[in-house]
Write an enzyme that holds these catalytic residues in place. Structure first.
Site, PDB file in Angstrom:
ATOM      1  N   LYS A  94      24.903  33.946 -35.858  1.00 36.32           N
ATOM      2  CA  LYS A  94      24.512  33.611 -34.498  1.00 36.32           C
ATOM      3  C   LYS A  94      25.344  34.459 -33.553  1.00 36.32           C
ATOM      4  O   LYS A  94      26.439  34.913 -33.924  1.00 36.32           O
ATOM      5  CB  LYS A  94      24.790  32.125 -34.246  1.00 36.32           C
ATOM      6  CG  LYS A  94      24.000  31.516 -33.133  1.00 36.32           C
ATOM      7  CD  LYS A  94      22.679  30.917 -33.591  1.00 36.32           C
ATOM      8  CE  LYS A  94      21.926  30.316 -32.431  1.00 36.32           C
ATOM      9  NZ  LYS A  94      20.655  29.725 -32.838  1.00 36.32           N
ATOM     10  N   GLY A 194      15.421  17.553 -22.217  1.00 38.57           N
ATOM     11  CA  GLY A 194      15.370  19.019 -22.189  1.00 38.57           C
ATOM     12  C   GLY A 194      13.948  19.467 -22.451  1.00 38.57           C
ATOM     13  O   GLY A 194      13.453  19.387 -23.577  1.00 38.57           O
ATOM     14  N   GLY A 196      12.520  22.583 -22.030  1.00 39.08           N
ATOM     15  CA  GLY A 196      12.443  24.039 -21.948  1.00 39.08           C
ATOM     16  C   GLY A 196      11.324  24.516 -22.860  1.00 39.08           C
ATOM     17  O   GLY A 196      10.307  23.849 -23.045  1.00 39.08           O
ATOM     18  N   ASN A 197      11.536  25.678 -23.471  1.00 34.73           N
ATOM     19  CA  ASN A 197      10.495  26.276 -24.320  1.00 34.73           C
ATOM     20  C   ASN A 197      10.042  25.337 -25.430  1.00 34.73           C
ATOM     21  O   ASN A 197       8.859  25.141 -25.645  1.00 34.73           O
ATOM     22  CB  ASN A 197      11.032  27.566 -24.947  1.00 34.73           C
ATOM     23  CG  ASN A 197      11.256  28.631 -23.904  1.00 34.73           C
ATOM     24  OD1 ASN A 197      10.421  28.820 -23.023  1.00 34.73           O
ATOM     25  ND2 ASN A 197      12.389  29.305 -23.975  1.00 34.73           N
ATOM     26  N   VAL A 198      10.998  24.757 -26.147  1.00 32.55           N
ATOM     27  CA  VAL A 198      10.633  23.889 -27.274  1.00 32.55           C
ATOM     28  C   VAL A 198      10.224  22.510 -26.769  1.00 32.55           C
ATOM     29  O   VAL A 198       9.216  21.948 -27.215  1.00 32.55           O
ATOM     30  CB  VAL A 198      11.805  23.740 -28.274  1.00 32.55           C
ATOM     31  CG1 VAL A 198      11.388  22.889 -29.460  1.00 32.55           C
ATOM     32  CG2 VAL A 198      12.288  25.100 -28.761  1.00 32.55           C
TER      33      VAL A 198
END
Ligand code: NAD
Length: 367
Positions: A94, A194, A196-198
């Site tokens: 990562k 959250g 966001g994208n996911v």
């Protein structure tokens, strides 16, 4: 919440890198600095027994370098076990870039970062994570082949987030099956933290199935945007962890299951996309087990993204991506059963299987 937060005092250990409590026999840690572009990044390569270390790059405004180092150590380790449990021939790595993705990310900075990735000759392969988009990976691709998650128009598998969300949805359904005897999520009271994208893609699956979805995010703009598309409720309270709910889906950043939140949680199930949800894997995994909260291990159910980017390396198509991602349902059920039979936390049950696969390969490689 910042990122995978651990008490600041705990971050500093006697030795700055190998002595950090998040250090877990990582093979290599690379500090990258470029004065001209302002790049400050850390690449963590945890383990390459199963293959090259693949994992996304996160850009975040860390409060300190300790926090950034701690994050990359924890995230790269998580990738090792994610790929292992998913059956991929990849190791764990990562990268983190220290800075504000909205104001400090430039194409020059991304290009320079790509050069650092290239200097590792393929031991580390990058992709997107929080603060990164497919276009950023396209810039990295201009200087190195060791990048995935690039645009479909450039031969990549595209944005991994919808696939990640689908895998989380599969894992959540498996958890419902195990807990309630049915995997139908209709009318279940689900909190998605959250969006966001996911998170948003997960909300879409849940709304389509008729779940009662409550969303929370630090961005008012995102809340309004998602609310305008789906039949969801915006969370109006001040402490999500104390709310009555069937399923808690952490889809923001990590370590939301910690000493401050764990005793308040009233969910039956935790199943979300965020990496490293347990601030302390051992302690919090066991506490969840004792409290009868079924935890779908994050590194198991959020593997859709890595399955998607792995397709770029192995040249398989969308059908195989979906088949592998759908299989998260079966693997999750197997892990729950394994945990029950062996009286383990679900996290440990999953971890043991992942570690066994790595140990077996290590023995084979040594022959
Ligand atoms: P993202 O940056 O698109 O979304 C994160 C969202 O969380 C943002 O909308 C942000 O405003 C919100 N947020 C931040 N702090 C919050 C808080 N305290 N409370 C509520 N909301 C908060 O990121 P993403 O790509 O959707 O990833 C979400 C999580 O899933 C991350 O932990 C990431 O590491 C993990 N993950 C993502 C993928 C992928 O394919 N994108 C794959 C595996 C794991």
């Amino acid at each position: 919440m910042t990122t995978d937060v651990i008490d600041a005092k705990e971050l500093k250990n006697s030795d700055p890198v190998f002595g950090q409590m998040s250090f877990d026999d990582h093979e290599q840690i690379v500090f990258c600095n470029d004065k001209d572009t302002g790049l400050k990044a850390i690449i963590g390569i945890h383990n390459t027994v199963l293959g090259p270390a693949l994992g996304g790059t996160r850009m975040w405004q860390y409060n300190s370098e300790w926090e950034a180092l701690n994050d990359v150590l924890r995230l790269s380790r998580g990738m090792t076990f994610k790929s292992a449990i998913t059956g991929l021939n990849l190791g764990g790595g990562k990268a983190v870039i220290i800075g504000d993705a909205k104001t400090q990310k430039t194409s020059e900075l991304m290009g320079r970062f790509g050069e650092f990735v290239h200097s590792l000759s393929g031991r580390y392969i990058t992709a997107e994570d929080v603060g990164m988009a497919t276009e950023d990976m396209d810039i990295v691709r201009e200087v190195t082949p060791f990048v995935t998650g690039i645009s479909e128009s450039k031969g990549g598998a595209g944005n991994p987030s919808p696939i990640t969300a689908y895998g989380v949805f599969m894992g959540m359904k498996a958890a419902a099956k195990f807990k309630y005897g049915s995997d139908i999520l209709e009318d279940k009271n689900i909190f998605v933290q959250g969006i966001g994208n996911v998170g948003e893609a997960l909300v879409e699956h849940l709304a389509n199935e008729g779940a009662k979805v409550t969303i929370s995010d630090i961005s008012q703009e995102r809340l309004q945007e998602v609310k305008s598309k789906y039949d969801v409720t915006i969370y109006g309270g001040s402490d999500i962890y104390s709310e009555e709910m069937d399923i808690y889906a952490p889809c923001a950043l990590g370590a939301t299951i910690n000493d401050n939140t764990i005793n308040k949680l009233r969910a039956d199930i935790i199943a979300g996309a965020a990496n490293n949800q347990l601030a302390n894997e051992l302690r919090h995994g066991t506490l969840l087990q004792e409290r009868g909260i079924l935890y779908a291990p994050d590194f198991l159910i959020n593997a859709g993204g890595i399955i998607n980017v792995y397709a770029e390396l192995e040249n398989y198509g969308k059908a195989e991506i979906m088949r592998k991602t759908e299989n998260i349902y079966n693997t999750t059920l197997e892990i729950f059963e394994n945990a029950r039979q062996n009286n383990l936390s679900t996290h440990n049950a999953a971890l043991n299987i992942a570690k066994d696969r790595i140990a077996t390969r290590k023995r084979e490689n040594a022959k």
